[in-house]
Design a protein around this motif. Structure first.
Motif, mmCIF file in Angstrom:
data_model
loop_
_atom_site.group_PDB
_atom_site.id
_atom_site.type_symbol
_atom_site.label_atom_id
_atom_site.label_comp_id
_atom_site.label_asym_id
_atom_site.label_seq_id
_atom_site.Cartn_x
_atom_site.Cartn_y
_atom_site.Cartn_z
ATOM 1 N N ALA A 1 0.837 -1.190 0.000
ATOM 2 C CA ALA A 1 0.000 0.000 0.000
ATOM 3 C C ALA A 1 0.876 1.245 0.000
ATOM 4 C CB ALA A 1 -0.884 0.003 1.222
ATOM 5 N N THR A 2 0.289 2.343 -0.457
ATOM 6 C CA THR A 2 1.047 3.587 -0.482
ATOM 7 C C THR A 2 1.435 4.003 0.929
ATOM 8 O OG1 THR A 2 -0.186 4.242 -2.412
ATOM 9 C CG2 THR A 2 1.022 5.949 -1.272
ATOM 10 N N THR A 3 0.492 4.092 1.829
ATOM 11 C CA THR A 3 0.766 4.381 3.237
ATOM 12 C C THR A 3 -0.186 3.548 4.074
ATOM 13 O OG1 THR A 3 -0.835 6.173 3.413
ATOM 14 C CG2 THR A 3 1.386 6.779 2.711
ATOM 15 N N GLU A 4 0.256 3.222 5.299
ATOM 16 C CA GLU A 4 -0.589 2.398 6.175
ATOM 17 C C GLU A 4 -1.876 3.129 6.513
ATOM 18 O OE1 GLU A 4 -1.338 -1.169 8.047
ATOM 19 O OE2 GLU A 4 0.321 -0.580 6.757
ATOM 20 N N ILE A 5 -1.794 4.424 6.794
ATOM 21 C CA ILE A 5 -2.995 5.182 7.166
ATOM 22 C C ILE A 5 -3.976 5.216 5.999
ATOM 23 C CG2 ILE A 5 -3.858 7.470 7.788
ATOM 24 C CD1 ILE A 5 -1.277 7.923 9.310
ATOM 25 N N TYR A 6 -3.447 5.448 4.778
ATOM 26 C CA TYR A 6 -4.329 5.510 3.612
ATOM 27 C C TYR A 6 -5.000 4.169 3.381
ATOM 28 C CZ TYR A 6 -5.854 6.221 -1.190
ATOM 29 O OH TYR A 6 -6.603 6.302 -2.331
ATOM 30 N N THR A 7 -4.258 3.082 3.555
ATOM 31 C CA THR A 7 -4.823 1.752 3.345
ATOM 32 C C THR A 7 -5.944 1.481 4.328
ATOM 33 O OG1 THR A 7 -2.684 0.948 2.577
ATOM 34 C CG2 THR A 7 -4.280 -0.705 3.238
ATOM 35 N N LEU A 8 -5.722 1.789 5.602
ATOM 36 C CA LEU A 8 -6.760 1.539 6.598
ATOM 37 C C LEU A 8 -7.994 2.382 6.337
ATOM 38 C CD1 LEU A 8 -4.589 1.303 9.833
ATOM 39 C CD2 LEU A 8 -5.691 -0.565 8.607
ATOM 40 N N THR A 107 -3.186 3.034 -4.646
ATOM 41 C CA THR A 107 -3.334 2.094 -3.549
ATOM 42 C C THR A 107 -2.221 1.054 -3.563
ATOM 43 O OG1 THR A 107 -5.730 2.358 -3.688
ATOM 44 C CG2 THR A 107 -4.931 0.487 -2.433
ATOM 45 N N ARG A 108 -1.938 0.521 -4.767
ATOM 46 C CA ARG A 108 -0.844 -0.440 -4.937
ATOM 47 C C ARG A 108 -0.067 -0.015 -6.175
ATOM 48 N NH1 ARG A 108 -1.150 -6.860 -4.714
ATOM 49 N NH2 ARG A 108 -3.320 -6.446 -4.261
ATOM 50 N N TYR A 109 1.153 0.424 -5.986
ATOM 51 C CA TYR A 109 1.893 1.055 -7.074
ATOM 52 C C TYR A 109 2.077 0.162 -8.294
ATOM 53 C CZ TYR A 109 3.191 5.258 -4.457
ATOM 54 O OH TYR A 109 3.167 6.454 -3.792
ATOM 55 N N THR A 110 2.186 -1.146 -8.114
ATOM 56 C CA THR A 110 2.386 -2.030 -9.266
ATOM 57 C C THR A 110 1.188 -2.044 -10.212
ATOM 58 O OG1 THR A 110 1.688 -3.870 -7.852
ATOM 59 C CG2 THR A 110 4.054 -3.556 -8.157
ATOM 60 N N GLY A 162 11.767 10.819 -2.740
ATOM 61 C CA GLY A 162 12.160 10.607 -4.130
ATOM 62 C C GLY A 162 10.963 10.277 -4.983
ATOM 63 N N PRO A 163 10.918 10.732 -6.242
ATOM 64 C CA PRO A 163 9.737 10.520 -7.091
ATOM 65 C C PRO A 163 9.477 9.067 -7.445
ATOM 66 C CG PRO A 163 11.546 11.462 -8.364
ATOM 67 C CD PRO A 163 11.963 11.510 -6.930
ATOM 68 N N LEU A 164 10.462 8.196 -7.317
ATOM 69 C CA LEU A 164 10.289 6.782 -7.658
ATOM 70 C C LEU A 164 10.352 5.877 -6.437
ATOM 71 C CD1 LEU A 164 12.442 6.573 -10.919
ATOM 72 C CD2 LEU A 164 9.975 6.929 -10.703
ATOM 73 N N LYS A 165 10.298 6.458 -5.249
ATOM 74 C CA LYS A 165 10.322 5.661 -4.026
ATOM 75 C C LYS A 165 8.907 5.353 -3.557
ATOM 76 C CE LYS A 165 14.826 7.220 -2.354
ATOM 77 N NZ LYS A 165 15.586 7.800 -1.227
ATOM 78 N N SER A 166 8.767 4.240 -2.837
ATOM 79 C CA SER A 166 7.447 3.794 -2.410
ATOM 80 C C SER A 166 7.292 3.707 -0.907
ATOM 81 C CB SER A 166 7.153 2.414 -3.005
ATOM 82 O OG SER A 166 8.068 1.448 -2.512
#
Length: 315
Positions: A1-8, A107-110, A162-166
């Motif tokens: 997930a992008t962030t834990e808070i966003y996922t919840l 939600t899921r970068y892939t 970074g623009p390509l970091k997750s």
């Protein structure tokens, strides 16, 4: 997930995402396949053990992004095929589809690979005279994807540095061609157990290819329908193959001892495309209307039976 808070926060409204998936699949499949197509696609999507399990988990974005992709795919399918609708309706429906795909990728970068397939598909459809896709619609849709890409890069830069970091530690999420062979040996049995509808989808891909080959040698209305089915089927199969092909190289699953839940959760984003292809097979059975409806209903009920068994096994 992008962030834990966003996922919840996403999972506080899981039934909404399931409803969006059903609405998108119904609209797209009914436009493509006719009378029974919408119900068949929704039934197949909801019947898998993976959907039954992940829909009620209060963590992991597995069902959230899969449902957003299903909703977006169905909306785009309607927008591309609804040639008799007004340009504004097609534009807004397609834009809603792209926004759903973009939300899935956030939600899921892939899942950005599925968004890329959608971009290629609408560009190809725009060049087809039979589709008559408005130029303004294409501009809105592709512009939305560009804005999303820029916004996601800015978000990553501000939050993760970074623009390509997750946000994951380096080396935790890795893909390698060396993982393809082990995954090809280990994962298919779990996929068939959790999503038996994929057997219908594979049969549909083979049948669509055969119909397209016959359509090239013939003419008339049947040939036009065969070419349209081939174009839509190719787009759906490409999205499916891209999502599963990426995770076929995922090193985390390339070892024995996986559980079905461990393996299948990475492959859920293709569930909408699989359901649409499976619905094509049911809708194109050469049967009279009453018998076709009964057959379609019986297959969906059987899929729910297998899904219930799979659900109990995974729990």
């Amino acid at each position: 997930a992008t962030t834990e808070i966003y996922t919840l926060s996403l999972h506080d409204a899981l039934p909404i995402y399931g409803a969006l998936a059903c609405a998108g699949l119904f609209a797209g499949a009914r436009r493509w396949l006719g009378r029974f197509g919408g119900a068949a696609a929704v039934g197949l999507y909801c019947s898998s053990g993976a959907a039954l399990l992940f829909a009620w988990r209060d963590y992991m974005p597995t069902f959230t992004d899969a449902s957003l992709i299903a909703a977006g795919t169905g909306a785009l399918l309607w927008a591309v095929l609804a040639t008799e609708a007004t340009a504004s309706r097609r534009t807004w429906a397609g834009l809603a589809g792209f926004i759903a795909l973009e939300a899935a990728a956030f939600t899921r970068y892939t899942d950005i690979i599925v968004l890329g397939c959608a971009v290629v598909a609408v560009l190809a459809a725009w060049r087809l005279p039979a589709v008559r896709l408005p130029r303004a619609a294409l501009g809105w849709w592709l512009g939305s994807a560009v804005v999303f890409g820029a916004g996601m890069a800015l978000f990553d830069d501000l939050v993760y540095g970074g623009p390509l970091k997750s946000g994951y530690p380096p080396g935790l999420i890795t893909f390698s061609l060396s993982a393809v062979a082990p995954n090809a040996r280990n994962v298919p049995k779990y996929l068939i157990e959790a999503m038996p509808m994929l057997v219908l989808a594979l049969a549909a891909v083979a049948w669509i290819a055969c119909r397209w080959a016959r359509a090239r040698r013939t003419g008339g209305e049947a040939a036009v329908a065969g070419r349209r089915d081939a174009a839509v089927g190719l787009a759906l199969a490409a999205s499916w193959a891209a999502a599963w092909g990426l995770y076929a190289a995922y090193t985390w699953t390339a070892h024995p001892g996986l559980t079905t839940v461990d393996a299948v959760r990475f492959y859920m984003p293709a569930a909408g495309a699989i359901a649409l292809l499976g619905a094509w097979l049911l809708a194109r059975l050469p049967l009279r209307a009453p018998l076709a409806a009964l057959t379609c209903a019986a297959v969906v009920v059987a899929m729910f039976g297998l899904g219930a068994w799979s659900y109990a096994s995974m729990r």
